[in-house]
Design a protein around this motif. Structure first.
Motif, mmCIF file in Angstrom:
data_model
loop_
_atom_site.group_PDB
_atom_site.id
_atom_site.type_symbol
_atom_site.label_atom_id
_atom_site.label_comp_id
_atom_site.label_asym_id
_atom_site.label_seq_id
_atom_site.Cartn_x
_atom_site.Cartn_y
_atom_site.Cartn_z
ATOM 1 N N LEU A 11 0.611 -1.105 -0.310
ATOM 2 C CA LEU A 11 0.243 0.095 0.159
ATOM 3 C C LEU A 11 0.885 1.439 0.047
ATOM 4 O O LEU A 11 0.769 1.740 -0.357
ATOM 5 N N PRO A 12 2.154 1.571 0.276
ATOM 6 C CA PRO A 12 2.475 2.714 0.706
ATOM 7 C C PRO A 12 3.733 2.839 -0.294
ATOM 8 O O PRO A 12 3.242 4.067 -0.799
ATOM 9 N N ALA A 13 3.641 1.820 -0.816
ATOM 10 C CA ALA A 13 4.444 2.269 -2.340
ATOM 11 C C ALA A 13 3.327 2.577 -3.460
ATOM 12 O O ALA A 13 3.452 3.610 -4.048
ATOM 13 N N VAL A 14 2.029 1.835 -3.534
ATOM 14 C CA VAL A 14 1.153 2.410 -4.521
ATOM 15 C C VAL A 14 0.648 3.399 -4.478
ATOM 16 O O VAL A 14 0.418 4.368 -5.368
ATOM 17 N N ALA A 15 0.521 4.354 -2.841
ATOM 18 C CA ALA A 15 -0.682 5.253 -2.536
ATOM 19 C C ALA A 15 0.432 6.428 -3.137
ATOM 20 O O ALA A 15 0.467 7.487 -4.188
ATOM 21 N N LEU A 16 2.151 6.139 -1.981
ATOM 22 C CA LEU A 16 2.804 7.773 -3.143
ATOM 23 C C LEU A 16 3.626 7.330 -4.199
ATOM 24 O O LEU A 16 3.353 8.404 -5.082
ATOM 25 N N ALA A 17 3.798 6.328 -5.158
ATOM 26 C CA ALA A 17 2.968 6.147 -6.677
ATOM 27 C C ALA A 17 2.124 6.888 -7.005
ATOM 28 O O ALA A 17 2.359 7.815 -7.937
ATOM 29 N N LEU A 18 1.270 7.121 -6.391
ATOM 30 C CA LEU A 18 -0.518 7.465 -7.402
ATOM 31 C C LEU A 18 -0.118 8.901 -7.112
ATOM 32 O O LEU A 18 0.249 9.948 -7.788
ATOM 33 N N MET A 19 0.882 8.727 -5.875
ATOM 34 C CA MET A 19 1.248 10.744 -5.067
ATOM 35 C C MET A 19 1.714 11.538 -6.434
ATOM 36 O O MET A 19 1.718 12.437 -6.757
ATOM 37 N N MET A 20 3.604 10.516 -6.608
ATOM 38 C CA MET A 20 4.281 11.073 -7.612
ATOM 39 C C MET A 20 3.416 11.462 -9.750
ATOM 40 O O MET A 20 3.356 12.613 -9.659
ATOM 41 N N ILE A 21 2.916 10.857 -9.391
ATOM 42 C CA ILE A 21 1.854 10.761 -11.061
ATOM 43 C C ILE A 21 1.305 11.727 -10.741
ATOM 44 O O ILE A 21 0.675 12.859 -11.901
ATOM 45 N N TYR A 22 0.073 12.128 -9.087
ATOM 46 C CA TYR A 22 -0.602 13.384 -9.574
ATOM 47 C C TYR A 22 0.042 14.609 -9.298
ATOM 48 O O TYR A 22 0.113 15.729 -10.738
ATOM 49 N N TYR A 23 1.375 14.664 -9.004
ATOM 50 C CA TYR A 23 2.166 16.051 -9.047
ATOM 51 C C TYR A 23 2.625 16.098 -10.255
ATOM 52 O O TYR A 23 2.823 16.934 -10.364
ATOM 53 N N THR A 24 3.120 14.859 -10.981
ATOM 54 C CA THR A 24 4.041 15.478 -12.261
ATOM 55 C C THR A 24 2.178 15.507 -13.258
ATOM 56 O O THR A 24 3.557 16.619 -13.637
ATOM 57 N N ALA A 25 1.562 15.243 -13.166
ATOM 58 C CA ALA A 25 0.444 16.168 -13.815
ATOM 59 C C ALA A 25 0.201 16.943 -14.059
ATOM 60 O O ALA A 25 -0.235 17.908 -14.114
ATOM 61 N N LEU A 26 0.484 17.723 -12.400
ATOM 62 C CA LEU A 26 0.119 18.717 -12.006
ATOM 63 C C LEU A 26 1.285 19.851 -12.142
ATOM 64 O O LEU A 26 1.140 20.964 -12.676
ATOM 65 N N CYS A 27 2.048 19.355 -12.689
ATOM 66 C CA CYS A 27 3.108 20.463 -13.456
ATOM 67 C C CYS A 27 3.165 20.764 -14.451
ATOM 68 O O CYS A 27 4.017 21.666 -15.082
ATOM 69 N N ASN A 28 2.359 19.906 -15.361
ATOM 70 C CA ASN A 28 2.544 20.295 -16.662
ATOM 71 C C ASN A 28 1.169 21.483 -17.400
ATOM 72 O O ASN A 28 1.168 21.644 -18.137
ATOM 73 N N PHE A 29 0.803 22.623 -16.386
ATOM 74 C CA PHE A 29 -0.028 22.822 -16.824
ATOM 75 C C PHE A 29 1.079 24.250 -16.979
ATOM 76 O O PHE A 29 2.190 24.657 -17.319
#
Lengths: 130, 483
Positions: A11-29
């Motif tokens: 769970l920690p790996a999955v949750a934190l990986a999702l968080m990384m993906i989320y913030y990577t997406a936010l960087c493209n504004f």
């Protein structure tokens, strides 16, 4: 008995990986640059960082909608994590007023810091070349 | 994110409760009804299956033991287990490794690209999870504790790394709450890790916050009406309400955990009380330091009320719970803390303390260690323990290594005496003091990269030593006995 719980350990790996993906997406504004001033404190948990305050008087507001700087959408100050080796030089550059924070910005979203520019160049590359 | 984390934690609490109920574990009332003979039997079984540090009471049958001694030994063993202190030390060693990882992350390695950092972090998490499963399957009890503890800190380090890579502007409390939300599965495998989880959860929910501005921004900042914002006393209403709710939640979680814990997990209660108390006091000391920085605020009498009212409230709640159930024992810690903080506040502007107010935090730790030593009836070496603690305390605040060595020598002498006297607790206390002293010395190292490396190295060295002690010290002490 505990076999059924084994997947939960990932769970920690999955949750934190999702968080990384989320913030990577936010960087493209939209990319906006804001002039900053500040200093460099340090603490154990955050590591080395610059405490930077947007200087709206010197910022080019034409990059925003209606040529107005949306000051309220930005924080009063930002922590930018840096490498210790460059902290002294960077402080000098900040004091000289040639440092800008780059944000990924979209109206209605919290702006996300993506880079720190010194004389228009990414700070790490800037100091690396010198 | 904070709201989602809180929801997750509530769900975890409920899930743990129902899992505990489904597994048919006993409720506290039923546990209390277990007879002394059953406890003696279970302790004997546990002792037979684990390596011993000193001569165990269970070498004798329950009939051979004098009644009082039997009661005392059974009580002590049931509370702490024979390897209790060594397990605590093991946690501490893992804690050093974990802190080292956090320090290495904080160093901010700009030569490594963000993508490599993030992929490496996820890989490390997956690898650690796999290692933990392997330990569980192979029944590696000691290694499992180490791996789980390092895993917990690795999660913390990865959260820090995400904050660093994406330049997030979150504070430590939010990070703690996120950590608590994602790391709870570890508790299913190593329940005693609760000593770390619960305090960090409490920091995440800002249970300890009394005058932190974050709380104000969360609750009052949402209200647009400036008239309300300007009402200073409203802040206190929100703060105390929120703190009380969190405190209530704290006890509920504690109760849920005790209800769902197996009999041999009961040893978690002692470290839980201790570490929670230490952390709580530490945070309050930080608050005192914050107050010190705002002279104008410090002059306000309200600050004194702010500081001591939660103490008094907590003391009353704990006192009430003790009166009804006689289970909690936070009270002495609160009282010692209150007295100590009172001294700190009154000495705030005097010369001997004003320049080194950072002393407050380690000072509170020392007071608690001192108190803890007495609280746990270390009869034979009380005077020496006190002396060692005072020397450690004195040596703590100097950066020079020449102040570190005498302190370590004192601890070594103390450990030697304790070993000769076959006083396991005294021996372990001395080792803990030495470790704490070294840790504080590391705190003075300016470069995070080297500090992290030292911490990881020392932690690994300590883990190896402890595993060696757990394996061979019982043999040594047994030989001493036979002579």
């Amino acid at each position: 008995m505990k076999n059924k719980f084994y997947p939960l350990l990932f769970l920690p790996a999955v949750a934190l990986a999702l968080m990384m993906i989320y913030y990577t997406a936010l960087c493209n504004f939209q990319r906006v640059e804001v002039v900053v001033m500040g200093y460099d404190p340090k603490d154990f948990f955050s590591g080395y960082y610059m405490n930077l305050q947007p200087n709206w008087d010197k910022t080019d507001c034409s990059q925003f909608e209606n040529n107005l700087c949306p000051q309220k959408e930005f924080e009063p100050y930002y922590n930018y994590y840096i490498n210790r080796a460059h902290s002294d030089n960077l402080t000098k550059k900040v004091n000289a007023g040639v440092v800008k924070l780059v944000f990924s910005y979209r109206k209605g979203h919290r702006p996300l810091v993506t880079d720190l520019l010194v004389d228009g160049e990414s700070y790490f590359e800037y100091f690396k070349e010198r | 994110m904070t709201f989602i984390s809180l929801l997750l934690i509530v769900a975890v609490g409920a899930a743990m409760y129902f899992l505990g109920m489904q597994n048919g574990r006993k409720m506290p009332a039923e546990k209390a009804a277990v007879s002394t003979d059953e406890v003696v039997k279970s302790v004997a079984e546990t002792a037979a299956s684990e390596p011993q540090i000193s001569e165990p009471a269970t070498k004798h049958s329950s009939e051979e033991l004098p009644t009082e001694f039997k009661k005392y030994k059974v009580n002590e063993t049931a509370k702490h287990g024979e390897n209790y202190w060594m397990t605590v030390l093991l946690y501490f060693a893992s804690f050093l490794v974990g802190l080292g990882i956090v320090a290495e992350v904080a160093y901010n390695w700009h030569n490594i690209t963000n993508a490599v950092k993030l992929v490496g972090a996820v890989t490390a998490l997956v690898g650690n999870a796999t290692l933990l499963i392997w330990c569980e399957q192979k029944q590696k009890k000691v290694l499992k504790i180490v791996v789980a503890c390092v895993f917990a800190f690795l999660i913390m380090g990865v959260i820090g790394l995400i904050g660093q890579v994406f330049q997030l502007q979150s504070n430590i409390a939010n990070g703690c709450l996120l950590w608590a939300a994602v790391s709870w599965p570890l508790l299913l495998f190593v329940p005693s890790l609760l000593w770390l989880w619960l305090p960090l959860f409490c920091i995440g929910t800002r249970m300890y916050s009394v005058i932190f501005r974050d709380i104000i921004s969360v609750f009052i900042g949402q209200i647009d009406d400036t008239r309300i914002q300007q009402m200073f006393y409203m802040e206190n209403v929100y703060l105390y309400t929120f703190s009380a709710v969190c405190l209530y939640g704290y006890f509920i979680i504690y109760e849920l955990w005790v209800n769902s814990a197996q009999k041999d997990d009961m040893k978690i209660t002692a470290p839980l009380r201790f570490y929670s108390g230490v952390l709580m006091m530490g945070i309050y000391a930080s608050v005192v330091e914050t107050v010190h920085r705002f002279d104008a605020v410090a002059a306000n009498l309200m600050i004194y009320v702010n500081l001591f009212t939660p103490y008094l409230l907590l003391a009353l709640v704990v006192g009430g719970l003790n009166y009804v159930k006689r289970r909690f024992s936070f009270m002495p810690i609160f009282l010692v803390g209150t007295i100590f903080e009172a001294l700190l506040l009154f000495q705030m502007h005097t010369s001997w303390f004003s320049h080194t107010f950072e002393m407050a935090l380690p000072g509170v730790f020392v007071m608690l260690m001192l108190f803890y030593t007495y609280y746990h009836q270390m009869r034979r070496l009380r005077v020496l323990a006190t002396l060692a603690l005072i020397i450690w305390f004195g040596g703590t605040f100097e950066e020079d290594i020449f102040d570190l060595i005498p302190c370590l020598m004192m601890c070594a002498f103390f450990a030697f005496l304790a070993f000769k006297a076959r006083n396991r607790r005294g021996f372990n206390t001395a080792v803990i003091l030495a470790v704490l002293r070294i840790l504080i010395y590391y705190g003075d190292v300016d470069d995070l990269q080297y500090m992290g490396m030292y911490l990881i190295g020392s932690g690994i060295l300590m883990i190896i030593t402890i595993i060696g002690l757990m394996k061979y010290a019982p043999l040594l002490w047994r030989n001493e006995n036979e002579k």
